[in-house]
Structures are given as structure tokens and as C-alpha cells.
Design an enzyme around this catalytic site. Sequence first.
Site, short mmCIF file in Angstrom:
data_model
loop_
_atom_site.label_atom_id
_atom_site.label_comp_id
_atom_site.label_asym_id
_atom_site.label_seq_id
_atom_site.Cartn_x
_atom_site.Cartn_y
_atom_site.Cartn_z
N LYS A 117 0.84 -1.20 0.00
CA LYS A 117 0.00 0.00 0.00
C LYS A 117 0.88 1.25 0.00
O LYS A 117 0.69 2.17 -0.77
CB LYS A 117 -0.93 -0.02 1.21
CG LYS A 117 -1.81 1.21 1.26
CD LYS A 117 -2.81 1.21 2.40
CE LYS A 117 -3.50 2.57 2.39
NZ LYS A 117 -4.41 2.76 3.51
N GLU A 138 10.62 -4.82 4.26
CA GLU A 138 10.68 -6.24 3.88
C GLU A 138 10.33 -6.39 2.39
O GLU A 138 11.03 -7.08 1.63
CB GLU A 138 9.68 -7.07 4.70
CG GLU A 138 10.02 -7.18 6.18
CD GLU A 138 9.34 -6.11 7.02
OE1 GLU A 138 9.09 -4.99 6.50
OE2 GLU A 138 9.07 -6.37 8.20
N GLY A 146 -4.77 -1.67 4.61
CA GLY A 146 -3.98 -2.82 4.17
C GLY A 146 -4.69 -4.15 4.40
O GLY A 146 -4.76 -5.00 3.51
N ARG A 147 -5.23 -4.35 5.61
CA ARG A 147 -5.87 -5.64 5.92
C ARG A 147 -7.27 -5.76 5.33
O ARG A 147 -7.95 -6.75 5.53
CB ARG A 147 -5.87 -5.88 7.42
CG ARG A 147 -6.55 -4.79 8.24
CD ARG A 147 -6.25 -4.94 9.73
NE ARG A 147 -6.71 -3.78 10.50
CZ ARG A 147 -6.03 -2.67 10.65
NH1 ARG A 147 -4.85 -2.53 10.09
NH2 ARG A 147 -6.52 -1.67 11.37
N GLU A 202 -5.12 -6.87 14.45
CA GLU A 202 -4.57 -5.55 14.09
C GLU A 202 -5.69 -4.50 14.13
O GLU A 202 -5.44 -3.34 14.43
CB GLU A 202 -3.93 -5.59 12.69
CG GLU A 202 -3.06 -4.38 12.41
CD GLU A 202 -2.15 -4.53 11.19
OE1 GLU A 202 -0.96 -4.87 11.36
OE2 GLU A 202 -2.62 -4.33 10.06
N HIS A 206 -6.59 -33.73 16.75
CA HIS A 206 -5.57 -34.65 17.26
C HIS A 206 -4.38 -33.90 17.84
O HIS A 206 -3.32 -34.48 18.05
CB HIS A 206 -5.13 -35.59 16.13
CG HIS A 206 -6.28 -36.38 15.59
ND1 HIS A 206 -6.71 -37.56 16.15
CD2 HIS A 206 -7.15 -36.10 14.58
CE1 HIS A 206 -7.76 -38.01 15.48
NE2 HIS A 206 -8.06 -37.13 14.53
N LYS A 256 9.11 -0.94 14.37
CA LYS A 256 9.74 -0.56 13.10
C LYS A 256 10.77 0.55 13.34
O LYS A 256 11.87 0.53 12.79
CB LYS A 256 8.69 -0.03 12.11
CG LYS A 256 7.75 -1.07 11.55
CD LYS A 256 6.85 -0.42 10.50
CE LYS A 256 5.64 -1.27 10.17
NZ LYS A 256 4.66 -0.61 9.32
O1 F6P Z 1 3.09 -2.96 9.75
C1 F6P Z 1 1.75 -3.24 9.58
C2 F6P Z 1 1.29 -2.97 8.19
O2 F6P Z 1 1.23 -1.60 7.97
C3 F6P Z 1 -0.05 -3.63 7.88
O3 F6P Z 1 -1.12 -2.91 8.36
C4 F6P Z 1 0.01 -3.75 6.41
O4 F6P Z 1 -0.93 -4.66 5.92
C5 F6P Z 1 1.44 -4.20 6.23
O5 F6P Z 1 2.16 -3.52 7.22
C6 F6P Z 1 2.04 -3.96 4.89
O6 F6P Z 1 2.04 -2.61 4.54
P1 F6P Z 1 2.26 -2.16 3.04
O7 F6P Z 1 1.15 -2.76 2.23
O8 F6P Z 1 2.21 -0.67 3.04
O9 F6P Z 1 3.58 -2.67 2.57
#
Ligand code: F6P
Length: 517
Positions: free
Chosen positions: A203, A209, A262-263, A348, A379, A489
Amino acid sequence: MTTAAELWARLDNLPRPTLGELFSTQRDGGEGGSEPGNDERVANLSGRIELDEGGILFDWSKTHLDSAVISAFKDLAETMNFAEMRKKLFAGEIVNPTEGRAADHGTLRGTGDEAKVEEAMALIDRMGMLVEAIHQGALGEIEHLIHIGIGGSALGPALGVDALSRDLSYCDVHVVSNIDGVALEEAFARCDPAKTLIAVASKTFTTIETMTNAESALKWLSDNGVSDPGGRVIALTANPEGAVEWGVDETRILPFQESVGGRYSIWSSIGFPIAMAVGMDDFRAFLAGAKAVDAHFRDTDISDNLVVRAAFADLYYARVRGCQTRAVFAYDERLGLFPDYLQQLEMESNGKRVTVDMQPVDGPTAPITWGGVGTDAQHAVFQLLHQGTHLVPVDFIASIAPGDDLDPAHHRILLMNCFAQGAALMAGKKGDDPARNYPGDRPSATILCDDLDAATLGALIAFHEHRTFANAVLLGINPFDQFGVELGKQMAKAIEQGGERFDASTEALLQAAGLSQ
Ligand code: F6P
């Protein structure tokens, strides 16, 4: 009007009949008995949401909801302006005050403010055109897609691809989220670089990452003879300028709205890998399933609203019965990633400690969501559910139609086990031997789909989005921000930049790993 605190106190002080008592036929029409008996209780506490083809049954009868509990929650809904908040959500008004944003994920499936829906549909059409062009060979022979994203930019795509593309896949999709290079290397090992497309899903287009993994994926393409690696990248983002700056050509950027969290973004271009795997027709069916749930949630009175009823039960267990967790077991291999998806959606969104008015909340908010697949989990972890000291409300999710073509015995045994677990948790069994005694009175809800197709998956996800929103409104919290993730972060950045001292334990760890500056 009664205050929320008074209503929580009322809920705390209500009688607590056991599930056995709630189901007892003796109460059925008995003297002064206000609770319905077996059949009536099931009829009152279950209902269906119909989709274009088939539908989903939501059975909440094996929970402790009764008329007194529901009536108190209805009063709470009034106190918390539930109807007004729901209207605001669908009108595209600001429901995320800390970030000054609306929550427009509904528009991507055609629900909400007309102008916003029009804008969202144009974005979906744009994605559709690119997906279809790629399927027709516009970017050469593409067999594999490495989708790089994290959190909401990965969990939905992973779930959608896993759930819907087992029988037929137009493209072999690998979702990579972790910064641990082991994850990306695993995807590389399964793909032919000459036939691989890279989707960079973020987003913000800044997440470390994702951007690091994306750089490594480009290098892998170039190291393996792809002359124009940049030409193989599709960006899925609400920050198209950031993607251009990073080097993606505008024609291969699929944007979505800033007001889609994002979610909550699986419906947007973040769903690109799902569309690549199953095709646009199924992706549109996925959106249509979610739209059917939007209509149910938006238009159904609280008394019959299946989403709101689920939220009442959630809060009853979390706040009144002190349950710290809620478990979800999918009796369907294709929904193996559903608990993971729900963890982000629910934890979240509602793992908060202040109200929208910036006051400390006066009780627990979101429980910990966890779960797995049945029958495997039976199980492994069900011992605790049946005889442990924790009370864990459980959701079972299953499909009447099988997902396999093997001997029907497989699916019959799967479903019988699912229903047996709910019955056993509720009934328990008394015995002389304490080790073999089952206390029972343990609640569960069952979500029974006619079939698990694209529309049904869309409906299931939308149901949980709205359930999460309903929980938040009743708690008075904002489900659409996530500031809790920021501190870690910032600290990671500070460690990378060096110059800052941390606590002795962290310093020692950094030193042991050769990372201290
Ligand atoms: O760190 C949490 C978060 O901001 C989530 O809410 C989001 O889904 C994820 O990191 C990834 O963010 P982005 O889509 O901006 O890379």
C-alpha cells in the site's frame, strides 16, 4: 440513555444458564420459561445469507446468547450509535479519525457512495484488462508469478490463491512475505526466471521487507538472463508515485485508494495474484459474494443481523466471560490459511487500548484469534478445548459440497467430525473418573457453506470484516488504524542506523549476532 458502563454491568449480572439449560425442552413453553426450546432456539439463532448460487448458514445456537443477553447488547448498540456508525461506513464518511480517513473497501465490491464505487470499479476494470492481457501473452510466456508483499498485502492473496486455485490455475503463484531470504529462495527454486512475473504489493510502497525482497527478485531475474527485469514488475499500491520513483512503468502500476486499509485490501489490486490464478470472472464472483454480505449487514435490522449477532457473542465471551482467545477451525483444507488471515484482520483492527475519544478502554478488547484445520487440530489441540481450564469460544467453518473427487467417505467423515466436536463441546459427559469427565457447556458457532467457491470465500471474508467493525463500534474503538506496529519498526531503523543505545539485554543480543555498531 443508559451508559455503556451500565450496560456492561447489566450483562455481568445476568443469570448464566448453561447451554444444556438453554437447549432444554423443559424450558420450551414451560411455566415462566422465556427461552425457546431446541428447535425454536436453533431457528432463532441461525440464519442464511444467500449468494447468487447457494449460500451460507450461520448457526449461533450453541453459544450462550439468550434473549436477556441479546436485549442488553441491543441497548448497547443504541448507546454506541451503532446504526449511525454503520451508515457512516457505507456513506464513505470518516470512520478512521486518527488518520482522518474513510474505510472504502466496500466500494471495490460495488457497495457504498456512488461516486466512490464508480472510481473503484474503474480500478477493478483496469486490473481486469491487465490480467487478461497477460493471460493472452502481452508480456510473453508467463507461467509463474512471485507475489511480494507482507501483512495485508500478502495474507489475502495467499488465502485466495490457496483456497480457489487448487483445481484450475492459469498461473503458478508464490506469495513471499518474510524478509528471511529463505522464503524468497524457495520461490526462486520453483520458478523459471524466463517465464516469471514479479508483483510488488505494498500500500505504502515503503515497507522495508517488501522493497528488499523486490530488489532481490529483480537481481535474480537479471542474474538469470532476463534482459529487462523491470519490464516484468507489476506494482500494486496506493502510492503510484512511489512505484514510479522505484522504477515501475506507469502502465504496469495497478493503484488502489488510500482509504482502503492494508488488511481490507484483498478486493483491490492487491487481489491481482488471485485474479491471475483463477481469472477475472472468478475474481468478480469473489467481489459479488462480499457484496451480498455488505447488503445483509447494511440493510438487516439488528435483531436478524447475522454479523451483529456474531459480534454480540464475541463480546459476551471476551468481556463478560473473560475469554482471552477465540478459536477458528476450518473443516476444509482449502481454508487452511483462513485463521492466519483472521488474525491480522481481528487483532490488528481491534487490539486497541484507547477509545475513539482517546480514553482508556474499561475492559478487554479483541481476544487473541487462533485456530487451524479440522480434523488435524482435533488430534493436537482439542484436548484443551474439551478439558482444559480455559473457556474458548470456537467457530467451525465447513462446506457441504466436497472439495475433492475421492470416495465420498472422506467428506462425510470430515463433516461428521466437525458437527460432533460442536455437540461434544456443548454436551460434555459426566463420568466417575475425573480424568474422563468432560465439563461441557463450551460454546461454538458453525458456519456452513453450501460450497466453497469464489463467491463464498468473498462472503466469508466480508462477514468477518463487518464482524470486526461491529465489535469495534460496540467497544467504542477505531478498528482502522494500527499505530501499535510502528514502535518496533522505528527501533529496527534505529538499530540499523546505529548511534543509539538500547537496554543491556538488546545490546548483548546485538553484540552476539555481530550487529552492534
Ligand atoms: O506494519 C503493519 C502494516 O502496515 C499492515 O497494516 C500492512 O498490511 C502491512 O504492514 C504492509 O504494509 P504495506 O502494504 O504498506 O507494505
